[in-house]
Design a protein around this motif. Structure first.
Motif, PDB file in Angstrom:
ATOM      1  N   GLU A   1       1.505  11.902  -9.925  1.00 13.37           N
ATOM      2  CA  GLU A   1       0.873  13.212  -9.802  1.00 13.37           C
ATOM      3  C   GLU A   1       1.896  14.319 -10.002  1.00 13.37           C
ATOM      4  OE1 GLU A   1      -1.879  16.219  -9.263  1.00 13.37           O
ATOM      5  OE2 GLU A   1      -2.103  14.085  -9.735  1.00 13.37           O
ATOM      6  N   GLU A  54       0.830  -1.209   0.000  1.00 14.08           N
ATOM      7  CA  GLU A  54       0.000   0.000   0.000  1.00 14.08           C
ATOM      8  C   GLU A  54       0.864   1.259   0.000  1.00 14.08           C
ATOM      9  OE1 GLU A  54      -2.523  -0.378   3.351  1.00 14.08           O
ATOM     10  OE2 GLU A  54      -3.723  -2.002   2.485  1.00 14.08           O
ATOM     11  N   LYS A  55       1.948   1.229   0.790  1.00 10.21           N
ATOM     12  CA  LYS A  55       2.854   2.378   0.810  1.00 10.21           C
ATOM     13  C   LYS A  55       3.502   2.591  -0.551  1.00 10.21           C
ATOM     14  CE  LYS A  55       4.112   2.262   5.726  1.00 10.21           C
ATOM     15  NZ  LYS A  55       5.216   2.072   6.691  1.00 10.21           N
ATOM     16  N   GLU A 101      11.731   7.731  -3.943  1.00 10.09           N
ATOM     17  CA  GLU A 101      10.293   7.881  -3.870  1.00 10.09           C
ATOM     18  C   GLU A 101       9.660   8.034  -5.240  1.00 10.09           C
ATOM     19  OE1 GLU A 101       9.308  11.047  -1.308  1.00 10.09           O
ATOM     20  OE2 GLU A 101      10.067  10.082   0.498  1.00 10.09           O
ATOM     21  N   GLN A 161       1.657   6.639  -6.886  1.00  9.27           N
ATOM     22  CA  GLN A 161       0.602   7.587  -7.229  1.00  9.27           C
ATOM     23  C   GLN A 161       1.074   9.025  -7.043  1.00  9.27           C
ATOM     24  OE1 GLN A 161      -2.192   6.417  -8.578  1.00  9.27           O
ATOM     25  NE2 GLN A 161      -2.690   8.533  -9.074  1.00  9.27           N
ATOM     26  N   ALA A 162       1.821   9.263  -5.966  1.00 11.94           N
ATOM     27  CA  ALA A 162       2.346  10.608  -5.716  1.00 11.94           C
ATOM     28  C   ALA A 162       3.331  11.012  -6.798  1.00 11.94           C
ATOM     29  CB  ALA A 162       3.004  10.663  -4.340  1.00 11.94           C
ATOM     30  N   ARG A 169       2.282   1.682  -3.433  1.00 16.91           N
ATOM     31  CA  ARG A 169       1.262   2.174  -4.362  1.00 16.91           C
ATOM     32  C   ARG A 169       1.027   3.672  -4.159  1.00 16.91           C
ATOM     33  NH1 ARG A 169      -2.395  -1.047  -2.897  1.00 16.91           N
ATOM     34  NH2 ARG A 169      -1.718  -2.771  -4.227  1.00 16.91           N
ATOM     35  N   ALA A 170       1.028   4.102  -2.904  1.00 17.48           N
ATOM     36  CA  ALA A 170       0.828   5.524  -2.619  1.00 17.48           C
ATOM     37  C   ALA A 170       2.010   6.349  -3.138  1.00 17.48           C
ATOM     38  CB  ALA A 170       0.659   5.738  -1.115  1.00 17.48           C
TER      39      ALA A 170
END
Length: 287
Positions: A220, A209-210, A278, A216-217, A212-213
């Motif tokens: 963006e 989940e981390k 990241e 996504q960041a 994936r986040a």
């Protein structure tokens, strides 16, 4: 180490490392191995020219022979130049470059890093709008007079890094596919077993989940950068009236990027550039 491998190493050291494939092999190393195994002749490297043939002949204790015209002609060293008024940002040239000398992003302007370009020509054919020209930069100097051992060594290193990056991307894509299959398999019993569902939050799931986040960041950030560049007029200028054939090539490239998880961001990042942990775009292991 076998004698054949030792000889291949010595031969490779004498090749210009442009990775142009004009010799008939995928890169300089396979050609060196073929010469060492006596399955290829030593006059098949146009970038090395007549002097390159002479260097190999001396090593192999064989006569100096003319460059084989079927493999090309000796010429001044060129570099690729992209016509920004014609570029449509399809990324096909970036994927073709064997030394990661082209940087850019989908639907964004591409740029050739002149100092890194080996003049291999491999980016020209894939370009669907013929916006890449090979421009001579060494005057009348050809072969090894137009190229140095230091440049050859640097090009070999970048090609090795390029291959390593592709291998990491392939392994990462396979790992993601395996993770998706495992996730799908694990989801079935969890749906029918409330206890299993309640205990589904494991360290592995949390890490996924981390990740994936973070992805996504990063996407963006890439989207915002893309919009900012477009607002400044830095995007491709030749996006109107694209033929169906060209669009099909672009769609195929995008499909490959989707399979590798490269949904946005910059391609052609130099392999020796420090990665942002990241950002899945700059870190090849997350691409």
């Amino acid at each position: 180490m076998t004698d054949s491998k030792k000889l291949a190493d010595l031969i490779e050291d004498l090749l210009p490392q442009t990775q142009c494939t004009k010799c008939g092999y995928d890169a300089c190393r396979p050609y060196a191995e073929a010469i060492a195994q006596d399955t290829a002749n030593y006059n098949q490297c146009p970038p090395g020219g007549a002097q390159g043939v002479e260097r190999l002949a001396r090593l192999l204790n064989r006569p100096v022979i003319p460059l084989n015209p079927e493999n090309g002609v000796e010429r001044p060293r060129p570099v690729a130049v992209i016509d920004e008024t014609l570029c449509i940002g399809c990324t096909l040239c970036i994927q073709a470059c064997p030394v990661d000398a082209i940087v850019g992003a989908p639907k964004q302007m591409h740029t050739v890093v002149k100092e890194l370009c080996t003049g291999c020509d491999l980016c020209v054919a894939p370009c669907p709008v013929d916006c890449i020209a090979m421009v001579a930069v060494t005057g009348a100097a050809t072969g090894w007079d137009a190229w140095s051992q230091q440049q050859a060594d640097a090009a070999r290193l970048r090609h090795d890094q390029h291959l390593a990056r592709l291998a990491r991307e392939s392994e990462a894509a396979e790992a993601r596919a395996a993770a998706r299959r495992a996730s799908t398999s694990a989801a079935s019993p969890a749906a029918s077993n409330p206890d299993a569902s309640a205990s589904a939050t494991t360290p592995d799931n949390t890490a996924e989940e981390k990740k994936r986040a973070m992805i996504q960041a990063a996407l963006e950030r890439a989207r915002q950068k893309k919009e900012a560049m477009a607002a400044k007029g830095l995007g491709p200028q030749n996006t109107a009236s694209i033929s169906a054939e060209v669009q099909a090539q672009i769609d195929a490239a995008e499909a490959r990027r989707q399979r590798l998880g490269l949904n946005d961001g910059t391609l052609g990042t130099p392999a020796d550039t420090p990665a942002d942990p990241e950002d899945p775009v700059s870190d090849p292991t997350k691409r």
